[in-house]
Design a protein around this motif. Structure first.
Motif, PDB file in Angstrom:
ATOM      1  N   GLU A 187       0.827  -1.220   0.000  1.00 10.17           N
ATOM      2  CA  GLU A 187       0.000   0.000   0.000  1.00 10.17           C
ATOM      3  C   GLU A 187       0.860   1.269   0.000  1.00 10.17           C
ATOM      4  O   GLU A 187       0.448   2.301  -0.525  1.00 10.17           O
ATOM      5  CB  GLU A 187      -0.993  -0.011   1.170  1.00 10.17           C
ATOM      6  CG  GLU A 187      -0.388   0.036   2.573  1.00 10.17           C
ATOM      7  CD  GLU A 187      -0.113  -1.356   3.147  1.00 10.17           C
ATOM      8  OE1 GLU A 187       0.002  -2.326   2.357  1.00 10.17           O
ATOM      9  OE2 GLU A 187       0.003  -1.472   4.388  1.00 10.17           O
ATOM     10  N   PHE A 206      -4.525  -8.396  -1.236  1.00  9.30           N
ATOM     11  CA  PHE A 206      -3.448  -7.788  -2.020  1.00  9.30           C
ATOM     12  C   PHE A 206      -3.999  -6.781  -3.029  1.00  9.30           C
ATOM     13  O   PHE A 206      -3.419  -5.710  -3.245  1.00  9.30           O
ATOM     14  CB  PHE A 206      -2.618  -8.860  -2.743  1.00  9.30           C
ATOM     15  CG  PHE A 206      -1.551  -8.271  -3.639  1.00  9.30           C
ATOM     16  CD1 PHE A 206      -0.510  -7.537  -3.099  1.00  9.30           C
ATOM     17  CD2 PHE A 206      -1.625  -8.420  -5.017  1.00  9.30           C
ATOM     18  CE1 PHE A 206       0.461  -6.954  -3.912  1.00  9.30           C
ATOM     19  CE2 PHE A 206      -0.662  -7.841  -5.837  1.00  9.30           C
ATOM     20  CZ  PHE A 206       0.378  -7.115  -5.286  1.00  9.30           C
ATOM     21  N   TYR A 207      -5.128  -7.116  -3.629  1.00  9.17           N
ATOM     22  CA  TYR A 207      -5.722  -6.184  -4.600  1.00  9.17           C
ATOM     23  C   TYR A 207      -6.020  -4.840  -3.936  1.00  9.17           C
ATOM     24  O   TYR A 207      -5.693  -3.783  -4.465  1.00  9.17           O
ATOM     25  CB  TYR A 207      -6.995  -6.778  -5.190  1.00  9.17           C
ATOM     26  CG  TYR A 207      -7.575  -5.970  -6.328  1.00  9.17           C
ATOM     27  CD1 TYR A 207      -7.029  -6.044  -7.605  1.00  9.17           C
ATOM     28  CD2 TYR A 207      -8.646  -5.115  -6.130  1.00  9.17           C
ATOM     29  CE1 TYR A 207      -7.537  -5.296  -8.655  1.00  9.17           C
ATOM     30  CE2 TYR A 207      -9.172  -4.357  -7.175  1.00  9.17           C
ATOM     31  CZ  TYR A 207      -8.616  -4.458  -8.437  1.00  9.17           C
ATOM     32  OH  TYR A 207      -9.113  -3.710  -9.473  1.00  9.17           O
ATOM     33  N   LEU A 208      -6.609  -4.897  -2.741  1.00  9.75           N
ATOM     34  CA  LEU A 208      -6.925  -3.650  -2.037  1.00  9.75           C
ATOM     35  C   LEU A 208      -5.649  -2.921  -1.614  1.00  9.75           C
ATOM     36  O   LEU A 208      -5.567  -1.694  -1.698  1.00  9.75           O
ATOM     37  CB  LEU A 208      -7.804  -3.935  -0.819  1.00  9.75           C
ATOM     38  CG  LEU A 208      -9.224  -4.428  -1.135  1.00  9.75           C
ATOM     39  CD1 LEU A 208      -9.966  -4.806   0.139  1.00  9.75           C
ATOM     40  CD2 LEU A 208     -10.013  -3.378  -1.906  1.00  9.75           C
ATOM     41  N   GLN A 209      -4.641  -3.687  -1.196  1.00 10.05           N
ATOM     42  CA  GLN A 209      -3.371  -3.050  -0.818  1.00 10.05           C
ATOM     43  C   GLN A 209      -2.760  -2.332  -2.011  1.00 10.05           C
ATOM     44  O   GLN A 209      -2.222  -1.240  -1.886  1.00 10.05           O
ATOM     45  CB  GLN A 209      -2.388  -4.100  -0.304  1.00 10.05           C
ATOM     46  CG  GLN A 209      -2.647  -4.536   1.130  1.00 10.05           C
ATOM     47  CD  GLN A 209      -1.570  -5.492   1.591  1.00 10.05           C
ATOM     48  OE1 GLN A 209      -1.554  -6.648   1.178  1.00 10.05           O
ATOM     49  NE2 GLN A 209      -0.663  -5.027   2.429  1.00 10.05           N
ATOM     50  N   SER A 210      -2.859  -2.974  -3.173  1.00 11.85           N
ATOM     51  CA  SER A 210      -2.271  -2.349  -4.356  1.00 11.85           C
ATOM     52  C   SER A 210      -3.088  -1.125  -4.777  1.00 11.85           C
ATOM     53  O   SER A 210      -2.685  -0.374  -5.651  1.00 11.85           O
ATOM     54  CB  SER A 210      -2.189  -3.349  -5.504  1.00 11.85           C
ATOM     55  OG  SER A 210      -3.475  -3.543  -6.039  1.00 11.85           O
ATOM     56  N   ARG A 211      -4.252  -0.942  -4.132  1.00 16.76           N
ATOM     57  CA  ARG A 211      -5.045   0.274  -4.337  1.00 16.76           C
ATOM     58  C   ARG A 211      -4.948   1.169  -3.107  1.00 16.76           C
ATOM     59  O   ARG A 211      -5.919   1.802  -2.698  1.00 16.76           O
ATOM     60  CB  ARG A 211      -6.501  -0.087  -4.647  1.00 16.76           C
ATOM     61  CG  ARG A 211      -6.689  -0.909  -5.925  1.00 16.76           C
ATOM     62  CD  ARG A 211      -6.218  -0.154  -7.168  1.00 16.76           C
ATOM     63  NE  ARG A 211      -6.271  -0.960  -8.378  1.00 16.76           N
ATOM     64  CZ  ARG A 211      -5.237  -1.573  -8.936  1.00 16.76           C
ATOM     65  NH1 ARG A 211      -4.034  -1.489  -8.372  1.00 16.76           N
ATOM     66  NH2 ARG A 211      -5.367  -2.261 -10.041  1.00 16.76           N
ATOM     67  N   CYS A 212      -3.782   1.131  -2.460  1.00 22.91           N
ATOM     68  CA  CYS A 212      -3.422   2.081  -1.406  1.00 22.91           C
ATOM     69  C   CYS A 212      -4.006   1.782  -0.031  1.00 22.91           C
ATOM     70  O   CYS A 212      -3.776   2.521   0.918  1.00 22.91           O
ATOM     71  CB  CYS A 212      -3.810   3.518  -1.777  1.00 22.91           C
ATOM     72  SG  CYS A 212      -3.264   4.023  -3.391  1.00 22.91           S
ATOM     73  N   VAL A 213      -4.809   0.727   0.094  1.00 27.95           N
ATOM     74  CA  VAL A 213      -5.461   0.440   1.361  1.00 27.95           C
ATOM     75  C   VAL A 213      -4.532  -0.428   2.217  1.00 27.95           C
ATOM     76  O   VAL A 213      -4.027  -1.440   1.735  1.00 27.95           O
ATOM     77  CB  VAL A 213      -6.785  -0.314   1.099  1.00 27.95           C
ATOM     78  CG1 VAL A 213      -7.472  -0.688   2.401  1.00 27.95           C
ATOM     79  CG2 VAL A 213      -7.707   0.525   0.215  1.00 27.95           C
ATOM     80  N   PHE A 272      -3.879  -5.170 -12.956  1.00 30.16           N
ATOM     81  CA  PHE A 272      -3.820  -6.624 -12.834  1.00 30.16           C
ATOM     82  C   PHE A 272      -4.159  -7.347 -14.138  1.00 30.16           C
ATOM     83  O   PHE A 272      -5.019  -6.909 -14.893  1.00 30.16           O
ATOM     84  CB  PHE A 272      -4.806  -7.105 -11.762  1.00 30.16           C
ATOM     85  CG  PHE A 272      -4.315  -6.928 -10.345  1.00 30.16           C
ATOM     86  CD1 PHE A 272      -4.037  -5.661  -9.847  1.00 30.16           C
ATOM     87  CD2 PHE A 272      -4.140  -8.022  -9.509  1.00 30.16           C
ATOM     88  CE1 PHE A 272      -3.597  -5.488  -8.547  1.00 30.16           C
ATOM     89  CE2 PHE A 272      -3.707  -7.859  -8.202  1.00 30.16           C
ATOM     90  CZ  PHE A 272      -3.427  -6.592  -7.719  1.00 30.16           C
ATOM     91  N   ILE A 290     -14.486  -8.027  -5.848  1.00 31.27           N
ATOM     92  CA  ILE A 290     -14.662  -7.786  -4.421  1.00 31.27           C
ATOM     93  C   ILE A 290     -16.138  -7.495  -4.139  1.00 31.27           C
ATOM     94  O   ILE A 290     -16.546  -6.330  -4.086  1.00 31.27           O
ATOM     95  CB  ILE A 290     -13.784  -6.608  -3.942  1.00 31.27           C
ATOM     96  CG1 ILE A 290     -12.397  -6.724  -4.562  1.00 31.27           C
ATOM     97  CG2 ILE A 290     -13.789  -6.533  -2.425  1.00 31.27           C
ATOM     98  CD1 ILE A 290     -11.259  -6.721  -3.641  1.00 31.27           C
ATOM     99  N   SER A 319      -7.719 -10.932  -2.594  1.00 32.93           N
ATOM    100  CA  SER A 319      -8.509  -9.711  -2.444  1.00 32.93           C
ATOM    101  C   SER A 319      -7.776  -8.707  -1.572  1.00 32.93           C
ATOM    102  O   SER A 319      -7.809  -7.500  -1.830  1.00 32.93           O
ATOM    103  CB  SER A 319      -9.870 -10.023  -1.828  1.00 32.93           C
ATOM    104  OG  SER A 319     -10.552 -10.967  -2.609  1.00 32.93           O
ATOM    105  N   ALA A 329       1.874   1.857  -3.497  1.00 32.52           N
ATOM    106  CA  ALA A 329       0.742   2.416  -4.240  1.00 32.52           C
ATOM    107  C   ALA A 329       0.580   3.900  -3.930  1.00 32.52           C
ATOM    108  O   ALA A 329       0.359   4.716  -4.821  1.00 32.52           O
ATOM    109  CB  ALA A 329      -0.531   1.645  -3.899  1.00 32.52           C
ATOM    110  N   VAL A 361      -9.343  -8.605  -9.371  1.00 33.28           N
ATOM    111  CA  VAL A 361     -10.064  -9.424  -8.391  1.00 33.28           C
ATOM    112  C   VAL A 361     -11.469  -8.865  -8.166  1.00 33.28           C
ATOM    113  O   VAL A 361     -11.655  -7.651  -8.097  1.00 33.28           O
ATOM    114  CB  VAL A 361      -9.266  -9.450  -7.065  1.00 33.28           C
ATOM    115  CG1 VAL A 361      -9.969 -10.306  -6.025  1.00 33.28           C
ATOM    116  CG2 VAL A 361      -7.857  -9.966  -7.310  1.00 33.28           C
TER     117      VAL A 361
END
Lengths: 251, 442
Positions: A73, B387-394, A84, A90, B385, A76, A88
């Motif tokens: 994060e 990791f996806y959110l982490q890669s979106r700054c979360v 990606f 969600i 999921s 990012a 994913v």
């Protein structure tokens, strides 16, 4: 922008990347091409911070900082964006919620206040139009039930709103029909700027017909075996990868 | 150590029974006597009963819960109650199981509609005549010890009658408030929705801090081609025991939907049983959240008795700390119930190593031309999921909170009444870490 030096990466005991060297300057577009199993996806994963990989040697420096030392994060928020290959789904988190959470995390990271709700909606709706998307997408759960093309467009929408410095596109062209590919490419091209760099990981030349790279690198068996200009991609399309792999084997 | 057993309950409740018998008409007196005989014979359920093997009832042995008494003065803070009592609904409030006229809001209920105290209804010849056909008709005393206990000893409850071909503009809310400790609150609710009517009802169970037991049985009769949505919001006190049963009879072409939010109580069990006639449809939704040492038990039984019935069921559980969640879902398709279309799902999310989920879907199919399916999952948050959110700054913690909340929110989002949705959302958010969750963005 990004400087990768002698990067060695393993999964378990198995070495995947065996000494990658890459210099990416602001405003440049680099295409990383290579056959399946060459380590392309590993490279995009290791740069974005996915777990499950071990760096055994070498470094990646992003804007003067050790990229590999940062949590995903933080990368990012510092401006690294991974689009990606398989976005994913969600369920239960709406697109607009995630966009707002992401944008505010970036602002907070840079010591700025939260985005104003009205300004945010104006910004988002503008980008939605740019990507020829329906506004309804904003209120749907992230990627849930989206078609392949919609998912990729959604990735580019996020990129357009978060305005990263370094964009890593992992097989963005996979699963796209020609119309979707055009829309996604136009979106990417509209984001080109002198201080934003792109790394495009792709198996095929066709994405490069729409997004013209400055440099093309060929990855095989975990190493960059050849680098050149856009003409290298055309040569690959004509001859396939085997001549480079053979060349490497005999070297 | 067992200090209380059913004979002690029989003794402690003897005066209550005599009093209730005396006040009951002969038919009801007869029913109470039969129920009492059943309870005397079986007592409360035991762990050896298959339907109760996951439910720990030792708390009932440790404390003898005496019958709740009607308070002379109302010990309920009206402002506090507003957190649960909806402003845009007709509401009937029971305090410790007894009707409270002061707290109920029933003004302007259209003519022909009845929402009243069950005791008062039984005392009036017109409603008593309707009740003789309905009371105890959707339950069997031998269903389990709590049904027998409740049928023998209920002191008050709610009577709802909706005439034919009516659509009610506002929902009807039944609010059960518990203010006492160490007591058993026994209530019976009877809901009759006549043919071709449409109504939304809410049952809310809420308590002050006490350790009490709430035994609430509801009987719901959905008339031909009628449409009933019943929400149950169980937010009992942290020390409370809750045994709730909802027993439904659906006539031909009737539609019944039940949304069951099991959030409160130390030990909470909910049974939902519905019988479907020809071409009737039911939708059972549930969300159970367990934290600390909560034990939350949900049992459902869908009986397809006639052809062309449709049933859909989705129960989701989130269990943290040392909490335990149980789902036992039964679908029975009778020999005559051809062309039944049934789907049952149960999904559990475990947030800690000490949390436990037990899930047991059961299909019993006696017809040969049916479409029935079921699926269950017990799992943890999806790392992809996160990791996806982490890669979106979360950050990771927020990502986990977001995904946990999203899992539960699917059920909250199904609630169609805005004010109720907001109450439930608040209750769900209160029970889980919400760092990084912004209610105002939802």
């Amino acid at each position: 922008m990004l400087s990768i030096k002698n990067l060695h990466v393993s999964v378990g005991d198995k070495p995947i990347l065996k000494g990658i060297n890459l210099e990416i300057k602001p405003g440049e577009i680099h295409a990383i091409m290579g056959p399946n199993g060459s380590g392309k996806s590993t490279l995009s994963h290791i740069l974005s911070g996915k777990s499950g990989y071990t760096v055994t040697d070498g470094s990646a420096t992003y804007q003067g900082k050790d990229l590999l030392d940062m949590a995903p994060e933080i990368r990012a928020r510092e401006g690294v964006f991974l689009a990606f290959q398989y976005p994913v789904e969600i369920p239960g988190v709406s697109n607009v919620y995630l966009l707002k959470a992401a944008l505010n995390s970036i602002r907070k990271h840079h010591g700025q206040s939260e985005v104003d709700a009205m300004d945010f909606l104006t910004l988002v709706k503008g980008k939605v139009r740019l990507l020829d998307m329906d506004e309804k997408f904003l209120y749907r759960a992230v990627n849930e039930g989206f078609s392949g093309g919609e998912k990729k467009r959604n990735e580019i929408l996020q990129m357009a709103i978060l305005e990263p410095k370094l964009c890593i596109l992992d097989e963005t062209d996979s699963g796209l029909d020609i119309d979707a590919l055009k829309i996604v490419s136009e979106g990417v091209n509209s984001l080109r700027s002198p201080d934003r760099s792109f790394v495009m990981v792709t198996h095929y030349q066709r994405l490069l017909d729409y997004i013209k790279p400055d440099f093309v690198h060929v990855l095989a068996h975990g190493q960059i075996v050849k680098s050149g200009g856009p003409e290298l991609a055309l040569e690959l399309e004509e001859k396939g990868y085997s001549w480079l792999e053979d060349a490497e084997a005999s070297a | 150590m067992a200090v209380a057993n059913s004979s002690q309950y029989l003794e402690a409740y003897a005066d209550r029974f005599a009093d209730l018998s005396e006040k009951s008409d002969s038919w009801l007196k007869q029913q109470r006597t039969e129920a009492l005989a059943q309870f005397s014979a079986t007592g409360f359920p035991k762990a050896r009963d298959e339907e109760w093997r996951y439910t720990q009832l030792s708390a009932l042995d440790k404390t003898l819960f005496l019958p709740a008494q009607q308070s002379a003065s109302i010990a309920v803070d009206v402002e506090w109650l507003k957190n649960y009592q909806l402003a845009d609904a007709w509401s009937i409030v029971l305090v410790d199981g007894f009707f409270s006229a002061e707290l109920s809001v029933l003004d302007g209920l259209p003519a022909g509609f009845v929402v009243s105290s069950l005791t008062q209804a039984l005392a009036e010849p017109a409603s008593a005549a309707l009740l003789t056909d309905k009371l105890n008709q959707a339950v069997n005393f031998d269903e389990n010890g709590f049904v027998a206990f409740n049928s023998a000893y209920f002191a008050d409850g709610v009577w709802v009658y909706i005439p034919a071909k009516q659509v009610l503009a506002k929902p009807i809310q039944i609010v059960h408030v518990a203010t006492q400790s160490a007591v058993a609150i026994n209530t019976r609710t009877v809901i009759v929705v006549s043919e071709q009517s449409e109504v939304q009802l809410i049952e809310t169970f809420v308590g002050l801090e006490g350790a009490y037991v709430s035994v609430a049985v509801a009987e719901v009769f959905v008339g031909q081609n009628a449409d009933v949505t019943l929400y149950k919001v169980q937010v009992e006190s942290e020390k409370a025991l809750h045994f709730g049963g909802t027993y439904v009879k659906q006539a031909r072409d009737a539609r019944f939907r039940h949304d069951n939010f099991a959030l409160g109580g130390l030990l909470a069990r909910s049974d939902v049983h519905t019988d479907l006639d020809q071409a009737s449809e039911c939708e059972l939704n549930g969300l159970y959240l367990g934290v600390k040492r909560q034990h939350i038990d949900n049992h459902t039984c869908i009986n397809h008795l006639k052809p062309h019935g449709i049933s859909r069921e989705l129960y989701k559980g989130v269990l943290d700390d040392k909490a335990r969640g149980v789902f036992q879902g039964r679908v029975v398709v009778a020999e005559d119930a051809q062309k039944t279309d049934s789907q049952m799902n149960n999904r559990n999310l475990l947030l800690s190593n000490d949390a436990e989920a037990d899930t047991k879907p059961q299909l019993e199919i006696y017809a040969d031309d049916v479409k029935c399916g079921h699926g269950v999952t017990v799992g943890q948050l999806d790392e992809k999921s996160i990791f996806y959110l982490q890669s979106r700054c979360v950050d990771e913690e927020t990502a986990r909170n977001m995904l946990t909340f999203a899992f539960a929110n699917e059920m909250v989002d199904k609630v169609k009444i805005k004010s109720l949705h907001d109450v439930i959302l608040g209750q769900v958010l209160m029970r889980f870490p919400q760092e990084g969750i912004y209610k105002e963005w939802l």
